[in-house]
Design a protein around this motif. Structure first.
Motif, PDB file in Angstrom:
ATOM      1  N   ASP A 171       0.860  -1.178   0.000  1.00  0.00           N
ATOM      2  CA  ASP A 171       0.000   0.000   0.000  1.00  0.00           C
ATOM      3  C   ASP A 171       0.902   1.237   0.000  1.00  0.00           C
ATOM      4  OD1 ASP A 171      -1.771   2.026   0.372  1.00  0.00           O
ATOM      5  OD2 ASP A 171      -2.818   1.118   2.059  1.00  0.00           O
ATOM      6  N   THR A 173      -0.291   4.391  -0.674  1.00  0.00           N
ATOM      7  CA  THR A 173      -1.172   5.566  -0.665  1.00  0.00           C
ATOM      8  C   THR A 173      -0.506   6.759  -0.003  1.00  0.00           C
ATOM      9  OG1 THR A 173      -3.045   4.045  -0.493  1.00  0.00           O
ATOM     10  CG2 THR A 173      -3.478   6.375  -0.085  1.00  0.00           C
ATOM     11  N   ARG A 174       0.187   6.522   1.112  1.00  0.00           N
ATOM     12  CA  ARG A 174       0.764   7.632   1.874  1.00  0.00           C
ATOM     13  C   ARG A 174       1.896   8.327   1.133  1.00  0.00           C
ATOM     14  NH1 ARG A 174       2.690   2.869   3.413  1.00  0.00           N
ATOM     15  NH2 ARG A 174       4.849   2.584   4.147  1.00  0.00           N
ATOM     16  N   LEU A 176       1.818   8.845  -2.270  1.00  0.00           N
ATOM     17  CA  LEU A 176       1.346   9.374  -3.550  1.00  0.00           C
ATOM     18  C   LEU A 176       1.148  10.887  -3.495  1.00  0.00           C
ATOM     19  CD1 LEU A 176      -1.332   6.678  -4.447  1.00  0.00           C
ATOM     20  CD2 LEU A 176       0.937   6.930  -5.458  1.00  0.00           C
ATOM     21  N   ARG A 181      -3.473  10.667  -5.714  1.00  0.00           N
ATOM     22  CA  ARG A 181      -4.425  10.302  -4.654  1.00  0.00           C
ATOM     23  C   ARG A 181      -5.859  10.630  -5.040  1.00  0.00           C
ATOM     24  NH1 ARG A 181      -0.662  12.721  -1.147  1.00  0.00           N
ATOM     25  NH2 ARG A 181      -2.091  14.471  -0.859  1.00  0.00           N
ATOM     26  N   PRO A 185      -8.964   4.112  -4.806  1.00  0.00           N
ATOM     27  CA  PRO A 185      -7.971   3.592  -3.875  1.00  0.00           C
ATOM     28  C   PRO A 185      -6.994   2.611  -4.516  1.00  0.00           C
ATOM     29  CG  PRO A 185     -10.143   3.557  -2.899  1.00  0.00           C
ATOM     30  CD  PRO A 185     -10.326   3.910  -4.339  1.00  0.00           C
ATOM     31  N   VAL A 186      -5.770   2.689  -4.023  1.00  0.00           N
ATOM     32  CA  VAL A 186      -4.723   1.792  -4.493  1.00  0.00           C
ATOM     33  C   VAL A 186      -5.079   0.354  -4.184  1.00  0.00           C
ATOM     34  CG1 VAL A 186      -2.328   1.118  -4.122  1.00  0.00           C
ATOM     35  CG2 VAL A 186      -2.943   3.525  -4.205  1.00  0.00           C
ATOM     36  N   CYS A 328       6.646   6.795  -6.572  1.00  0.00           N
ATOM     37  CA  CYS A 328       5.370   7.497  -6.422  1.00  0.00           C
ATOM     38  C   CYS A 328       5.462   8.952  -6.880  1.00  0.00           C
ATOM     39  CB  CYS A 328       4.902   7.432  -4.967  1.00  0.00           C
ATOM     40  SG  CYS A 328       4.277   5.815  -4.469  1.00  0.00           S
TER      41      CYS A 328
END
Length: 433
Positions: A171, A173-174, A176, A181, A185-186, A328
């Motif tokens: 994951d 996400t944090r 990106l 974002r 969702p990833v 990212c």
């Protein structure tokens, strides 16, 4: 321990796979050699494992990569010859690019052929890897001066299967940036999707997966004209500025090259292309990642000096988290490889939201739709030039690559079946359903 895992070159994708198997398959024990001096590992690792692996009557399955000469090991350790022997090909030496034909060392390809002959199951990470190996055996053996063996492909092919390399997508996400974002969702292996159909393929002649026609794929400007993408690069729910917040339009295109620093990845082409972009006074940033080994091509030091004003990151990042952060932040990931049988780094970059540009050759047409493939150096330069002038073309694009097909979540059960002693020495129909 019933499963014996041997890896003569414990680094890169070889290490990733072995670690996944150790973590996810019950009743395993592993023996490894460091990822150094590849040629010596291929020549001598059988002798090392002969001494390192103690006799154990509980072993039922032996799994190794094709770096090890399995025939030598079985001859040195007859007790291991009775196990179900699984040979996994990350690459093959029959079509490995060399600068001159006389530089090809016959022994490495010969070792792999011998290993296939004594293995019970031979598994390749891609159809390209399998077919390029099998179809080259006859030509390869013709380099022998006389008394050439016959019908080796016919003996080996029935044992062969394709089981894609499994990637555990984290994951991210944090890490990106805002414009990534904004999308849905990833998808990662921490979020379990419904089980996909088996990705084991038999060795019968097959074509590569069909590529969606251009009108069915997302166009370069980012208009989703067809099906929901299966990439981690998310679908934009709403219209947004170029990159999601004020001022982002001014940020230059960020290009990443995350490959081994060796000649078979053709860094010469990559840097020549970037220097053309520089000469045309185009704005871009570059991150050159990937592992280095004993001999680093001179082009790297030369390019570092010439591109110093464009460099964001330079060199291998031992921290996986730091590596993912760079991916990212990047916009486009480029491969210039002359040698690629799968390409973990490209798929990891796509997972982190990068637009991929790959050669229309090797394994890439098997994995990437045609829109991401270039046929000539001029086409690569033209695509990057377009993205430098209009970075939003890459940043707003939804990448049409089925990452779930290559995730451990989808492939893990197939590997567990592969390592079951009671599943027989060859795959059966139930594994291909």
């Amino acid at each position: 321990m019933s499963v014996l895992l041997l890896e003569a070159f414990y680094g890169g994708s070889h290490k990733q796979l072995l670690d996944l198997l150790k973590e996810s398959v019950e009743d395993c024990v592993s023996f490894t050699l460091p990822a150094k001096k590849w040629h010596w590992r291929a020549r001598t690792s059988a002798l090392y494992f002969m001494q390192a692996v103690l006799a154990n009557s509980s072993y039922r399955v032996l799994f190794t990569s094709s770096v090890l000469n399995l025939a030598e090991l079985v001859a040195l350790r007859p007790d291991l010859g009775h196990l179900k022997k699984v040979l996994y090909f990350h690459e093959n030496q029959l079509v490995y690019p060399v600068r001159k034909s006389q530089e090809r060392d016959f022994q490495y390809g010969y070792n792999q052929i011998l290993s296939c002959l004594v293995a019970d199951v031979v598994v390749f990470n891609s159809s390209f890897n399998m077919e390029s190996f099998l179809s080259s055996i006859s030509t390869f053996m013709k380099t022998m001066p006389d008394h050439r063996p016959k019908d080796l492909e016919r003996l080996i092919r029935p044992k062969c299967h394709v089981l894609h390399f499994p990637i555990r997508f984290p994951d991210v996400t944090r890490f990106l940036p805002a414009h990534k974002r904004l999308r849905h969702p990833v998808r990662c292996d921490d979020i379990h999707a419904p089980a996909a159909k088996s990705h084991i393929q038999t060795s019968s002649p097959s074509s590569y997966p069909d590529v969606e026609p251009p009108e069915k794929m997302l166009n370069v400007a980012g208009t989703n004209q067809s099906h929901e993408p299966t990439s981690v690069t998310p679908h934009q729910e709403t219209a947004s500025p170029l990159c999601g917040h004020e001022g982002e339009k001014l940020r230059p295109l960020h290009i990443v090259w995350p490959h081994r620093w060796e000649h078979d990845k053709d860094p010469q082409l990559f840097f020549q292309t970037l220097l053309k972009l520089k000469d045309r006074q185009l704005s871009f940033e570059v991150s050159v990642l990937g592992e280095t080994f004993t001999d680093v091509p001179d082009i790297f030091s030369e390019a570092k000096e010439q591109l110093v004003d464009h460099i964001q990151h330079w060199g291998f990042m031992p921290s996986k988290e730091d590596y993912l952060k760079v991916l990212c932040q990047a916009d486009v990931v480029v491969s210039t490889a002359k040698h690629e049988f799968f390409g973990v780094a490209m798929l990891e970059a796509v997972h982190c939201g990068c637009y991929p540009l790959c050669p229309k050759a090797l394994v890439y047409p098997e994995i990437f739709p045609a829109t991401y493939l270039y046929s000539t150096p001029e086409q690569l330069c033209k695509r990057l030039q377009e993205f430098c002038k209009r970075p939003q073309l890459a940043r707003q694009h939804v990448v049409q690559v089925s990452l779930s097909s290559f995730s451990w979540d989808s492939l893990g059960d197939n590997f567990r079946s592969l390592l079951k002693a009671d599943s027989g020495r060859m795959f059966t129909d139930k594994h291909l359903a």
